[in-house]
Motif scaffolding. Structure first.
Motif, short mmCIF file in Angstrom:
data_model
loop_
_atom_site.label_atom_id
_atom_site.label_comp_id
_atom_site.label_asym_id
_atom_site.label_seq_id
_atom_site.Cartn_x
_atom_site.Cartn_y
_atom_site.Cartn_z
N GLY A 274 0.79 -1.23 0.00
CA GLY A 274 0.00 0.00 0.00
C GLY A 274 0.82 1.28 0.00
N LEU A 275 0.11 2.40 -0.17
CA LEU A 275 0.77 3.71 -0.18
C LEU A 275 1.40 4.00 1.18
CD1 LEU A 275 -2.02 5.79 -2.01
CD2 LEU A 275 0.25 5.22 -2.93
N THR A 276 0.68 3.63 2.25
CA THR A 276 1.20 3.88 3.60
C THR A 276 2.53 3.16 3.80
OG1 THR A 276 -1.08 4.03 4.36
CG2 THR A 276 0.61 3.75 6.06
N ALA A 277 2.55 1.87 3.43
CA ALA A 277 3.77 1.07 3.60
C ALA A 277 4.87 1.54 2.65
CB ALA A 277 3.45 -0.41 3.36
N ALA A 278 4.48 1.95 1.44
CA ALA A 278 5.48 2.40 0.46
C ALA A 278 6.14 3.69 0.91
CB ALA A 278 4.81 2.60 -0.90
N LYS A 279 5.34 4.58 1.51
CA LYS A 279 5.90 5.85 2.02
C LYS A 279 6.89 5.56 3.14
CE LYS A 279 4.23 10.42 3.28
NZ LYS A 279 5.32 11.10 2.57
N ARG A 280 6.57 4.55 3.96
CA ARG A 280 7.48 4.17 5.05
C ARG A 280 8.77 3.60 4.47
NH1 ARG A 280 4.63 -0.01 8.04
NH2 ARG A 280 5.34 -1.36 6.37
N ALA A 281 8.65 2.76 3.44
CA ALA A 281 9.84 2.15 2.82
C ALA A 281 10.73 3.23 2.18
CB ALA A 281 9.42 1.12 1.78
N ALA A 282 10.10 4.23 1.56
CA ALA A 282 10.88 5.32 0.94
C ALA A 282 11.57 6.15 2.01
CB ALA A 282 9.96 6.19 0.09
N ALA A 283 10.89 6.33 3.15
CA ALA A 283 11.50 7.09 4.25
C ALA A 283 12.68 6.34 4.86
CB ALA A 283 10.45 7.38 5.32
N ALA A 284 12.53 5.01 4.99
CA ALA A 284 13.63 4.19 5.51
C ALA A 284 14.83 4.27 4.56
CB ALA A 284 13.17 2.74 5.66
N ALA A 285 14.54 4.28 3.27
CA ALA A 285 15.62 4.40 2.28
C ALA A 285 16.33 5.74 2.45
CB ALA A 285 15.05 4.27 0.87
N GLU A 286 15.52 6.79 2.64
CA GLU A 286 16.09 8.14 2.80
C GLU A 286 16.98 8.20 4.04
OE1 GLU A 286 13.00 11.09 3.09
OE2 GLU A 286 14.43 12.74 3.38
N VAL A 287 16.50 7.60 5.14
CA VAL A 287 17.29 7.58 6.38
C VAL A 287 18.62 6.85 6.15
CG1 VAL A 287 17.36 6.53 8.69
CG2 VAL A 287 15.32 7.80 7.95
N ALA A 288 18.57 5.80 5.33
CA ALA A 288 19.79 5.00 5.05
C ALA A 288 20.64 5.63 3.95
CB ALA A 288 19.38 3.59 4.66
N GLY A 289 20.21 6.80 3.45
CA GLY A 289 20.99 7.47 2.41
C GLY A 289 20.91 6.81 1.05
N LYS A 290 19.79 6.11 0.82
CA LYS A 290 19.60 5.40 -0.45
C LYS A 290 18.55 6.09 -1.32
CE LYS A 290 22.32 2.02 0.97
NZ LYS A 290 23.65 1.74 0.36
N SER A 291 18.64 5.86 -2.62
CA SER A 291 17.63 6.37 -3.55
C SER A 291 16.47 5.39 -3.64
CB SER A 291 18.24 6.54 -4.94
OG SER A 291 19.24 7.53 -4.93
N VAL A 292 15.37 5.88 -4.21
CA VAL A 292 14.26 4.97 -4.53
C VAL A 292 13.85 5.21 -5.98
CG1 VAL A 292 13.34 4.86 -2.16
CG2 VAL A 292 12.46 6.61 -3.75
#
Ligand SMILES: O=C(O)C(=O)C[C@@H](O)[C@H](O)C(=O)O
Ligand SMILES: [Mg+2]
Ligand SMILES: [Mg+2]
Length: 391
Positions: A274-292
């Protein structure tokens, strides 16, 4: 506002390749007279089982009816309890959660009189660069067929493509060579997608062979077996090209961050639930310094619009994305399809509420099928999204 009913309709929509994908169109009705729409996209993936749709509707009604759709976090938690994450790419429980979560966002945004993007952080961008997929070749005669796809799609404005590779490297190489000779720098091949078919060392040898034809390569996708987090790290340390991988569970993403497995997380609401989970995954990527990037299961316009709204505000969306589903199917189930222009997916206008998509009941009837039964499809057809029967 309270949810009053859930309606699920199965549709089977053929692709231009002849392969028929089954999706479930979701309607979440409310006591305000508003209806939220969503899409449980592309059940036509291995493994070959599928939910009983009538039973699924009853389960979802037992979870959702009477609830306030604005309690999106609570309802996502309840849905995850009923359809838990799995360490598997095509976990159908994620498709189910995704369809409901999109409908909740559509319903709430309609109630507020805003677009879904404004529920997800607003807009950094109004359009998202995307690429057209060239599906995996097994035979040399498919090379010319796929070069013709490039010619046709380039004429329609798609100048970026991605290539599924790994079953016939001679054909993969011949295709890249043909594209380079015919189109030069008019066309970009942004990724080679190995779809977890090869172990990391075999994939590394293939990468070295195929990147002799670097046509603007941005990333190498899924170049190791699924969940081989160490293998992803090994190949990542041995090639200059960024490595991307799909995200299908929070635990899997945690392991990929811990093992420093990727440069880019391929985030699709359908695969993470879902969008909620995808937004969380993108935020986790951002915290880890990764792109999406925004990935895809090749959704219809409803699912694609949901991704466009998500992509509007992703600060770490720094490579070309993949959602082109509506271009792959011979039809759709909406009155206003998502718009592509010059190889960009346009985010539905801010002034249109919800997802900005309106169902076409006649088209739904045209494509309606009884259930998710599989019919006569082979593993090859399911893996490479083709109706081709040659073996
Ligand atoms: O990036 C990928 O991997 C895909 O796009 C997977 C495809 O199989 C997609 O789900 C499709 O149905 O074409
Ligand atoms: Mg992929
Ligand atoms: Mg798919």
């Amino acid at each position: 506002m309270k949810i009053t009913d859930i309606n699920l309709t199965v549709v089977g929509v053929p692709r231009h390749t002849g392969f028929i994908n089954k999706h479930i169109i979701v309607k979440v009705s409310s006591n305000e007279g508003l209806v939220g729409i969503g899409e449980m996209s592309d059940f036509s993936h291995l493994p070959r089982y599928a939910p009983d749709v009538e039973d699924l509707k009853n389960v979802l009604k037992s979870v959702l009816v009477g609830e306030n759709p604005f309690d999106i976090m609570k309802l996502n938690k309840e849905l995850a309890g009923n359809f838990p994450e799995a360490m598997y790419y095509y976990e159908k429980g994620s498709f189910i959660r995704n369809g409901i979560d999109a409908a909740l966002h559509d319903l709430c945004a309609k109630y507020l009189g805003i677009s879904v993007a404004d529920m997800l952080g607003g807009r950094i961008r109004e359009k998202i660069k995307v690429c057209y997929p060239i599906f995996r070749m097994r035979f040399m005669e498919e090379v010319e067929e796929n070069v013709e796809v490039v010619r046709k799609r380039l004429n329609q404005g798609f100048d970026v493509f991605r290539l599924y590779v790994g079953k016939n490297l001679d054909a993969d190489e011949a295709f890249l060579d043909a594209v380079k000779r015919e189109f030069g720098n008019q066309v970009k091949i942004k990724s080679l997608d190995f779809s977890h078919l090869l172990d990391w060392k075999t994939a590394l040898k293939a990468v070295k062979r195929l990147t002799k034809y670097d046509l603007g390569l941005e990333m190498i996708e899924s170049p190791a077996h699924a969940n081989d987090h160490e293998g992803f790290h090994h190949i990542r340390m041995r090639t200059d090209y960024p490595i991307s991988e799909h995200v299908w569970s929070t635990r899997q993403q945690y392991e990929m961050i811990k093992h420093d497995s990727v440069d880019i997380f391929n985030v699709s609401p359908v695969f993470i639930g879902g969008l909620t989970a995808a937004k969380r995954a993108a935020a986790a990527a951002e915290v880890a310094g990764k792109s999406v990037i925004l990935g895809t299961t090749q959704e219809l316009s409803i699912g694609t619009a949901a991704m466009a709204h998500l992509g509007a505000a992703l600060v770490n969306l720094t490579y070309t994305s993949d959602p082109t589903g509506p271009e792959l199917y011979i039809g759709d189930v909406v009155k206003n399809r998502v718009q592509y222009k010059d190889g960009y997916l346009h985010i539905p206008e801010r002034g249109i509420t919800g997802l900005g998509i309106e169902l076409d009941e006649e088209l739904i009837e045209t494509y309606r099928v009884d259930d998710l039964r599989w019919g006569e499809v082979s593993v090859h057809q399911l893996q490479d999204r083709t109706a081709q029967t040659k073996i």
